[in-house]
Scaffold this motif. Structure first.
Motif, PDB file in Angstrom:
ATOM      1  N   PHE A  41       0.858  -1.178   0.000  1.00  5.16           N
ATOM      2  CA  PHE A  41       0.000   0.000   0.000  1.00  5.16           C
ATOM      3  C   PHE A  41       0.898   1.232   0.000  1.00  5.16           C
ATOM      4  N   TYR A  42       0.694   2.115  -0.959  1.00  5.86           N
ATOM      5  CA  TYR A  42       1.502   3.327  -1.071  1.00  5.86           C
ATOM      6  C   TYR A  42       0.623   4.532  -0.755  1.00  5.86           C
ATOM      7  N   THR A  43       1.073   5.366   0.141  1.00  3.52           N
ATOM      8  CA  THR A  43       0.420   6.639   0.430  1.00  3.52           C
ATOM      9  C   THR A  43       1.317   7.756  -0.059  1.00  3.52           C
ATOM     10  N   ILE A  44       0.789   8.558  -0.990  1.00  8.24           N
ATOM     11  CA  ILE A  44       1.586   9.618  -1.618  1.00  8.24           C
ATOM     12  C   ILE A  44       0.890  10.945  -1.341  1.00  8.24           C
ATOM     13  N   ARG A  45       1.595  11.870  -0.782  1.00  6.02           N
ATOM     14  CA  ARG A  45       1.047  13.202  -0.494  1.00  6.02           C
ATOM     15  C   ARG A  45       1.490  14.156  -1.594  1.00  6.02           C
ATOM     16  N   VAL A  46       0.497  14.864  -2.169  1.00  4.26           N
ATOM     17  CA  VAL A  46       0.759  15.782  -3.271  1.00  4.26           C
ATOM     18  C   VAL A  46       0.256  17.151  -2.855  1.00  4.26           C
ATOM     19  N   MET A  47       1.110  18.146  -2.927  1.00  4.72           N
ATOM     20  CA  MET A  47       0.711  19.503  -2.608  1.00  4.72           C
ATOM     21  C   MET A  47      -0.174  20.051  -3.725  1.00  4.72           C
ATOM     22  N   GLU A  48      -1.295  20.643  -3.339  1.00  2.66           N
ATOM     23  CA  GLU A  48      -2.178  21.199  -4.368  1.00  2.66           C
ATOM     24  C   GLU A  48      -1.451  22.281  -5.148  1.00  2.66           C
ATOM     25  N   ASN A  49      -2.014  22.605  -6.300  1.00  3.18           N
ATOM     26  CA  ASN A  49      -1.419  23.561  -7.232  1.00  3.18           C
ATOM     27  C   ASN A  49      -0.108  23.031  -7.809  1.00  3.18           C
TER      28      ASN A  49
END
Length: 787
Positions: free
Chosen positions: A443-451
């Protein structure tokens, strides 16, 4: 008159005649040390008048005419030459009348010296073959005393080989001869230590000692000796040349060349034996010189002579018998008849990999052979016929664990000692597609900053396949899934070769907060194998939305004008500034501050809820018009803000101000622009909600149930609480909406707030002017979930 008498021989004052001293200081002398100051012989020391320039040591008071010894007399020192008599001659002068007396004093000897030897240690070398009775001279002791006080006899320490005999010289001196009374044997005792003591005849006696060290010199009186007279030795046939058969060790108790031994064959040793075995003359080692063969000669006999190297040499001999033992001198042989390599790793069990034959030229047990392979291998040997074996697969093979095997065939006969031979072959395994791709995580959790920028790399989702070649080549796919009629392939892209995941669009946290989909890795085998992994994309909020002031509402760029009674009490609510921020909770936390205020002592602003209250009552000195500029800041980094300008005008009116917990009768314009928009929005949302409830009831064939909340949506912002409205009023997801309507109330309506427990819903009612407070509870209320 007193005169010190000086010896004409020794030129010093030995005796003194005494009378009163000429000097009073002399009377204090009691026991002066002997005079050591030298004066010319015959000097007279007068005590009268001025003493001579060389004053002797004055003697203590003595009776007149008495002769005293001033210092200790040593006869051996005064009479250096050893003579029977020793005299001291002197003259005595007496004045008034002057007379000269000649005096001779004889010094007699006492036993004050002990005998001593000129050397403390006497070394003697005596050959061990010396006959008993042999005489050896030793140094005599000397004693400076005379007569009976000189050396009288000698004593020898107790021993069994030597004694002494005392001799007297012409001058009467005593000396001793050492006599051998018993023969010496160096091999038993090589050194003898004796003590010689000289004793004088004085009373009491005095003695002196000297050590006598007798070294016994060797003679060749011992023949070499073997440990045994007969030696029996067994040796294996085919022993290599140079192999040690036997090491003879004859010993000789003598020393030096008398003990050096040489080994030789006797004339009774055959030439064949001498040609087969080599004898080292120095060490006595017998080694193999030629090849041994049990079938040719089984026994060898030889005679060895050991001789020392003395001038008159002595010798001894022994016999050696060598027996040749039969040995297993033929190695077994291995022959690989067939061998299959490489093979697939999924080859079935009991598959024959190789056929091997074995043989041995020996006979009996030496010709019986056994074949084996190393343990813990997935193979076994199966005998097919005499001396033929098959190598078969006994356990499943796995190339990913062991890519190849070095199989060593070892054949061993049953001889003593056994002989063996081996043969090694390498079995290579071919890969089959039997392993699915494996991701590092499930299971991969990837955080992406908006914009984010479109095409930005989000992460590398690399899988591993332990297979080889095309079975290892992986291709990556995004498993299709639609969210709000949008395919995942429109939002994300993955590199099919390396698993790099990219974003294809810019995400807005306020619209979409997370995505959940699957990535598949598929190898290129036949048939292909695959595995997938779940990817959870979390959009991280940025502070990209500035606060929006919704209360007091005004057109863009306009100033809000409010009227309040001049008789407003202290602490009354004048206005409430409400700003909303669509960012996340952290970035949407808003605080309020005054940027400008006409009179800072008149109004206060709560930085958390935006309420503007009076800090005191208005006075006749206060201006009728007050200008307040309020800024609302969010909690982002950097912070964003919005401002609102409020103009307050005080009016002379009898309208009573109520606190925020009571009814507040204010004029309200039912058809103000803001309320018109709110009524339209409320009607639309209520209509859509009603349709949704009806469709749900029809689809599920269930009894109608009042819906309090709509089902949650993953990609939507869900209100944290519900609100209750009545008539045309609008309630938001925050209690601020109550203050919004309180501030925006115009003529024609009365807004009433009913306080309820903290954290519960707020009920806001809109009633026609003049309606009593009790009507609020009878108002028809409806519930709306705000999205």
């Amino acid at each position: 008159t007193s005169t010190c008498i000086w010896s004409s021989v020794w030129a010093r004052c030995l005796f003194c005649c005494s009378s009163p001293y000429w000097s009073p200081s002399c009377s204090s002398v009691r026991n002066p040390s002997p005079a050591k100051r030298l004066l010319p012989a015959g000097t007279v020391c007068s005590v009268r008048g001025t003493p001579p320039s060389q004053t002797p040591l004055w003697c203590p008071t003595m009776p007149t005419g008495t002769l005293y010894i001033v210092e200790r007399i040593d006869r051996e020192f005064l009479c250096a030459i050893k003579t029977p008599t020793c005299f001291l001659k002197m003259e005595a002068i007496v004045e008034n009348p002057q007379r000269i007396f000649y005096i001779e004093i004889e010094i007699t000897d006492i036993n004050d010296n002990a005998p001593h030897f000129r050397r403390d240690t006497i070394n003697l070398d005596i050959i061990e073959s010396t006959a008993a009775g042999e005489r050896f001279s030793v140094n005599n002791a000397v004693d400076p005393d005379l007569g009976s006080n000189s050396v009288k006899t000698y004593l020898l320490s107790e021993n069994e080989h030597f004694e002494i005999e005392i001799q007297t010289g012409r001058d009467g001196s005593k000396f001793a001869d050492l006599i051998l009374k018993q023969g010496l044997d160096r091999e038993k005792q090589a050194v003898h230590s004796l003590v010689l003591t000289a004793v004088d005849g004085g009373v009491p006696t005095r003695t002196g000692t000297a050590s006598i060290i007798v070294r016994v010199l060797d003679t060749n009186d011992n023949a070499p000796t073997f440990v045994k007279d007969n030696y029996d030795v067994n040796i294996m046939e085919n022993s290599p040349v140079g192999s040690l058969v036997l090491k003879l060790n004859a010993t000789d108790l003598d020393e030096g060349t008398n003990a050096q031994i040489e080994y030789t064959y006797s004339l009774y040793t055959s030439e064949k034996t001498q040609g087969t075995f080599n004898l080292n003359p120095s060490t006595g080692e017998i080694t193999v010189k030629g090849m041994l063969n049990y079938e040719d000669v089984r026994n060898y006999e030889m005679e060895i002579i050991a001789t020392d190297k003395a001038v008159k040499s002595l010798s001894e001999q022994c016999k050696v018998k060598i027996s040749v033992a039969d040995m297993n001198d033929n190695h077994p042989e291995i022959s690989i008849k067939s061998f299959q390599s490489p093979v697939k790793e999924n080859v079935p069990l009991d598959t024959v990999i190789a056929v091997v034959s074995v043989s041995d030229k020996d006979s009996g047990d030496n010709g019986v052979v056994d074949l084996h392979i190393p343990d813990n291998m997935p193979f076994k040997l199966r005998e097919s016929s005499d001396n033929y074996y098959e190598l078969v697969v006994s356990e499943p093979l796995d190339r990913e664990k062991v890519p190849e095997y070095d199989v060593t065939f070892t054949v061993t006969d049953r001889g003593s000692p056994p002989l063996s031979d081996n043969e090694t072959m390498t079995l290579e395994l071919l890969d089959v597609n039997d392993n699915v791709p494996q991701f590092a995580q499930s299971f991969y959790t990837i955080r992406v900053m908006e914009n984010n920028a479109p095409g930005a790399l989000l992460s590398s989702l690399t899988a591993f396949d332990p297979d080889l070649h095309e079975n290892q080549y992986l291709v990556y796919f995004i498993l299709e899934k639609e969210i709000a009629n949008t395919s995942m392939s429109m939002l994300f892209s993955i590199n099919p070769e390396n698993g790099n995941l990219y974003a294809l669009k810019t995400f807005d946290y306020e619209i979409e907060k997370e995505f959940l989909f699957h990535i598949e890795a598929r190898d290129s085998g036949s048939p292909p194998l695959s595995s997938n992994v779940t990817v959870h994309i979390i959009i991280v909020d940025q502070n990209d939305n500035a606060p929006v002031i919704v209360s007091p509402w005004r057109a863009h760029g306009s100033v809000v004008e409010e009227k309040i009674p001049r008789s407003t009490d202290k602490g009354s609510l004048v206005a409430k500034v409400i700003a909303l921020d669509t960012d996340s909770v952290h970035n949407s936390r808003i605080t309020y501050q005054f940027l400008q205020v006409t009179d800072a002592t008149l109004f206060s602003l709560d930085q958390y809820n935006g309420e503007i209250r009076t800090m005191r009552m208005f006075s006749y000195r206060d201006p009728r018009h007050q200008r307040l500029v309020v800024i609302a800041k969010d909690n982002g980094q950097p912070a964003l803000s919005a401002t609102v300008t409020i103009k307050l005008s005080t009016v002379e009116t009898a309208v009573k101000a109520y606190s925020d917990l009571t009814e507040v009768p204010l004029e309200y314009d039912i058809f103000s622009d803001l309320n018109l928009y709110l009524v339209i929005g409320l009607g639309s949302v209520s209509f859509l909600l009603l349709i949704t409830i009806l469709v749900t009831i029809v689809l599920k064939c269930q009894k109608p149930k009042p819906s309090k909340a709509a089902p949650p949506c993953r990609n939507s912002v869900l209100s944290e609480r519900n609100s209750t409205i009545a008539d045309s009023t609008l309630v938001s997801n925050d209690a601020y909406w109550y203050s919004l309507f309180l501030a925006e109330t115009r003529k024609g309506k009365l807004v009433v707030r009913q306080p309820v427990p903290k954290g519960s819903r707020y009920i806001v009612s809109s009633l026609p002017r003049g309606t009593g407070l009790t009507d609020t509870s009878d108002s028809a209320a409806s519930t709306l979930q705000v999205w």
